[in-house]
Design a protein around this motif. Structure first.
Motif, PDB file in Angstrom:
ATOM      1  N   GLY A   1       0.874  -1.170   0.093  1.00 40.29           N
ATOM      2  CA  GLY A   1      -0.131   0.041   0.027  1.00 40.29           C
ATOM      3  C   GLY A   1       0.708   1.301  -0.055  1.00 40.29           C
ATOM      4  N   LYS A   2       2.306   1.314  -0.179  1.00 37.76           N
ATOM      5  CA  LYS A   2       2.800   2.203   0.134  1.00 37.76           C
ATOM      6  C   LYS A   2       3.980   2.444  -1.086  1.00 37.76           C
ATOM      7  N   CYS A   3       4.678   3.258  -1.219  1.00 34.44           N
ATOM      8  CA  CYS A   3       6.039   3.503  -2.083  1.00 34.44           C
ATOM      9  C   CYS A   3       7.041   2.916  -1.525  1.00 34.44           C
ATOM     10  N   PHE A   4       7.900   1.982  -2.381  1.00 34.90           N
ATOM     11  CA  PHE A   4       9.056   1.468  -1.761  1.00 34.90           C
ATOM     12  C   PHE A   4       9.968   2.679  -1.200  1.00 34.90           C
ATOM     13  N   LYS A   5      10.970   2.392  -0.518  1.00 36.15           N
ATOM     14  CA  LYS A   5      12.004   3.339   0.081  1.00 36.15           C
ATOM     15  C   LYS A   5      12.983   3.763  -0.928  1.00 36.15           C
ATOM     16  N   ILE A   6      13.398   4.949  -0.763  1.00 36.55           N
ATOM     17  CA  ILE A   6      14.472   5.535  -1.489  1.00 36.55           C
ATOM     18  C   ILE A   6      15.759   4.769  -1.463  1.00 36.55           C
ATOM     19  N   LYS A   7      16.099   3.934  -0.385  1.00 38.68           N
ATOM     20  CA  LYS A   7      17.209   3.318  -0.244  1.00 38.68           C
ATOM     21  C   LYS A   7      17.372   2.169  -1.293  1.00 38.68           C
ATOM     22  N   GLU A   8      16.183   1.687  -1.820  1.00 41.67           N
ATOM     23  CA  GLU A   8      16.184   0.600  -2.988  1.00 41.67           C
ATOM     24  C   GLU A   8      16.896   0.966  -4.308  1.00 41.67           C
ATOM     25  N   ILE A   9      16.785   2.365  -4.521  1.00 45.46           N
ATOM     26  CA  ILE A   9      17.360   2.759  -5.964  1.00 45.46           C
ATOM     27  C   ILE A   9      18.830   3.460  -5.809  1.00 45.46           C
ATOM     28  N   LEU A  10      19.467   3.529  -4.572  1.00 46.01           N
ATOM     29  CA  LEU A  10      20.746   4.209  -4.422  1.00 46.01           C
ATOM     30  C   LEU A  10      21.995   3.191  -4.919  1.00 46.01           C
ATOM     31  N   GLU A  11      22.798   4.210  -5.509  1.00 43.71           N
ATOM     32  CA  GLU A  11      23.995   3.825  -5.910  1.00 43.71           C
ATOM     33  C   GLU A  11      25.217   3.483  -4.581  1.00 43.71           C
ATOM     34  N   GLU A  12      25.832   2.339  -4.435  1.00 45.40           N
ATOM     35  CA  GLU A  12      26.661   2.354  -3.182  1.00 45.40           C
ATOM     36  C   GLU A  12      27.882   3.378  -3.240  1.00 45.40           C
ATOM     37  N   ASN A  13      28.448   3.770  -4.711  1.00 43.20           N
ATOM     38  CA  ASN A  13      29.637   4.573  -4.606  1.00 43.20           C
ATOM     39  C   ASN A  13      29.484   5.660  -5.707  1.00 43.20           C
ATOM     40  N   PRO A  14      28.530   6.511  -5.239  1.00 42.68           N
ATOM     41  CA  PRO A  14      28.371   7.907  -6.138  1.00 42.68           C
ATOM     42  C   PRO A  14      29.408   8.628  -6.540  1.00 42.68           C
ATOM     43  N   THR A  15      29.567   9.127  -7.483  1.00 38.93           N
ATOM     44  CA  THR A  15      30.810   9.798  -8.038  1.00 38.93           C
ATOM     45  C   THR A  15      30.645  11.164  -7.228  1.00 38.93           C
ATOM     46  N   SER A  16      32.032  11.747  -6.845  1.00 36.98           N
ATOM     47  CA  SER A  16      32.071  12.843  -5.992  1.00 36.98           C
ATOM     48  C   SER A  16      31.641  14.175  -6.424  1.00 36.98           C
ATOM     49  N   ASN A  17      31.397  14.247  -7.870  1.00 38.55           N
ATOM     50  CA  ASN A  17      30.844  15.603  -8.611  1.00 38.55           C
ATOM     51  C   ASN A  17      29.412  15.597  -8.163  1.00 38.55           C
ATOM     52  N   ASN A  18      28.947  14.563  -7.565  1.00 39.13           N
ATOM     53  CA  ASN A  18      27.292  14.945  -7.280  1.00 39.13           C
ATOM     54  C   ASN A  18      27.200  15.462  -6.118  1.00 39.13           C
ATOM     55  N   TYR A  19      28.178  15.553  -4.890  1.00 42.60           N
ATOM     56  CA  TYR A  19      28.042  16.253  -3.568  1.00 42.60           C
ATOM     57  C   TYR A  19      28.142  17.631  -3.727  1.00 42.60           C
ATOM     58  N   LEU A  20      27.462  18.022  -2.866  1.00 47.40           N
ATOM     59  CA  LEU A  20      27.224  19.741  -2.702  1.00 47.40           C
ATOM     60  C   LEU A  20      28.251  20.133  -1.997  1.00 47.40           C
ATOM     61  N   THR A  21      28.715  21.521  -2.275  1.00 53.52           N
ATOM     62  CA  THR A  21      29.633  22.225  -1.350  1.00 53.52           C
ATOM     63  C   THR A  21      28.959  23.506  -0.814  1.00 53.52           C
ATOM     64  N   PHE A  22      29.809  23.980   0.014  1.00 52.84           N
ATOM     65  CA  PHE A  22      29.364  25.385   0.803  1.00 52.84           C
ATOM     66  C   PHE A  22      28.554  26.273  -0.236  1.00 52.84           C
ATOM     67  N   LYS A  23      29.114  26.578  -1.412  1.00 52.28           N
ATOM     68  CA  LYS A  23      28.750  27.506  -2.296  1.00 52.28           C
ATOM     69  C   LYS A  23      27.142  27.361  -2.797  1.00 52.28           C
ATOM     70  N   HIS A  24      26.844  25.971  -2.714  1.00 52.34           N
ATOM     71  CA  HIS A  24      25.507  25.507  -3.018  1.00 52.34           C
ATOM     72  C   HIS A  24      24.455  25.720  -2.178  1.00 52.34           C
ATOM     73  N   LEU A  25      24.839  25.946  -0.649  1.00 47.78           N
ATOM     74  CA  LEU A  25      23.889  25.698   0.128  1.00 47.78           C
ATOM     75  C   LEU A  25      23.052  26.946   0.839  1.00 47.78           C
ATOM     76  N   LYS A  26      23.155  28.154  -0.024  1.00 49.64           N
ATOM     77  CA  LYS A  26      22.649  29.087   0.512  1.00 49.64           C
ATOM     78  C   LYS A  26      21.155  29.159   0.793  1.00 49.64           C
ATOM     79  N   PHE A  27      20.157  28.424   0.052  1.00 50.07           N
ATOM     80  CA  PHE A  27      18.820  28.026   0.529  1.00 50.07           C
ATOM     81  C   PHE A  27      18.553  26.582   0.720  1.00 50.07           C
TER      82      PHE A  27
END
Length: 348
Positions: A212-238
């Motif tokens: 009756g529910k959607c499956f959890k996000i953990k089911e679609i995650l990659e184990e080792n995402p590339t570093s260029n997907n991570y956010l840095t300080f400059k991205h975090l204003k909002f």
């Protein structure tokens, strides 16, 4: 599912989502031609379907004779949505990007081999002059029409992507539509054991412990995402205005073509340490500096978005396609599973 052979003309074919929906459904089909003007989309389509008759073609230039030569009995299409969006100024039939669809409407009465049509577009298309012309043309040509507003989250998939769908078929080709008017619920219980469409839906249900529910996000995650997907300080204003999700979340935002270029309203941000969100004191002027360590925020990877949109694991982006380019084409694509169910409903 159905012994009949379907000769499919895939228009505005993009990166091949409609093709994948046919494959998921498991019917006897042949893509007689796929047509798309966008070069990047065609490169990705050709990479995954090298033997398909793919034409880089402006659909405004296609003729009745050219389509008749292909002899399709089904047309699947996802015309440009910009004429019907706020960002596109909702210019409707006055928008030049609507011209290919209007051109098709002129040809449709002469395409007597076509028995089935499925069209996907954004919510809001149903209020457009283009929709009114489409429905009038289809009904005048003898088609029966059914319209839907559906979202992947209605099918246990943790992603918001509400879309307008139109199904049309000629009388006698399959069972009559059971409803009239714009519907917001799928008319078949895909959770019901033994139903043909429930068999297609099984692999989605395998990911959730609660049907009756959607499956959890953990089911679609990659184990080792590339570093260029991570956010840095400059991205975090909002940062606190982002759509933030974690491994245990059961819903993610709609991914648009601007994902990974802009942050607000373009798709969800994943927090690898979601529990740490409660520890962030936003009243402190320097709270941004603690975010990356405590939460490890990042974009969803291309593979993760493909999984949320129900693309199969064998589907790949060419090596030269960047993360931003992949996000852009995926933002214009479809949820494969939802469309597979709708094609099944159309023909069954």
């Amino acid at each position: 599912m159905n012994a009949k052979e379907y000769n499919v003309l895939e228009l505005f074919s993009g990166i091949g989502g409609m093709h994948l929906a046919l494959k998921e459904l498991g019917i006897n089909y042949k893509i007689v031609a796929a047509m798309e003007i966008n070069d990047m989309a065609n490169r990705i389509y050709r990479h995954n379907f090298p033997s398909t008759n793919l034409m880089q073609k402006n659909i405004e230039g296609i003729t009745v004779k050219q389509i008749q030569k292909l002899d399709p009995n089904m047309i699947l299409m996802s015309p440009p949505c910009q004429p019907f969006t706020r960002a596109g100024l909702k210019q409707d039939v006055e928008d030049k990007r609507c011209m290919p669809l209007l051109h098709l409407l002129k040809l449709l009465p002469e395409l007597t081999s076509v028995q089935y049509i499925l069209l996907e577009n954004v919510v809001g298309f149903e209020k457009s002059e283009a929709r009114d012309q489409l429905v009038e043309t289809l009904r005048s040509a003898g088609f029966k029409v059914q319209e839907y507003h559906l979202c992947p989250s209605q099918f246990n998939i943790p992603n918001k992507r509400p879309r307008y769908y139109l199904l049309a078929k000629r009388p006698g080709e399959a069972a009559d539509f059971l409803q009239t008017g714009l519907q917001s619920q799928f008319p078949v219980d895909v959770l019901k054991d033994g139903d043909l469409l429930s068999q297609v839906h099984k692999k989605v249900l395998e990911k959730t412990e609660d049907a009756g529910k959607c499956f959890k996000i953990k089911e679609i995650l990659e184990e080792n995402p590339t570093s260029n997907n991570y956010l840095t300080f400059k991205h975090l204003k909002f940062f606190m205005e982002f759509d933030l999700v974690g491994k245990e979340s059961r819903l993610s935002g709609c991914f648009t073509k601007s994902y990974k270029r802009y942050f607000l309203g373009t798709g969800s941000i994943f927090l690898e340490k979601f529990d740490g969100l409660s520890e962030i004191d936003t009243s402190q002027p320097d709270y941004h500096t603690t975010l990356t360590d405590k939460l490890a925020p990042r974009f969803f990877t291309t593979r993760e978005i493909l999984r949320l949109m129900c693309f199969p694991e064998w589907y790949k982006m060419p090596s030269e396609v960047t993360e931003k380019q992949a996000a852009a084409v995926l933002g214009n694509s479809i949820n494969v599973h939802v469309v597979a169910l709708l094609i099944g409903l159309l023909i069954n």
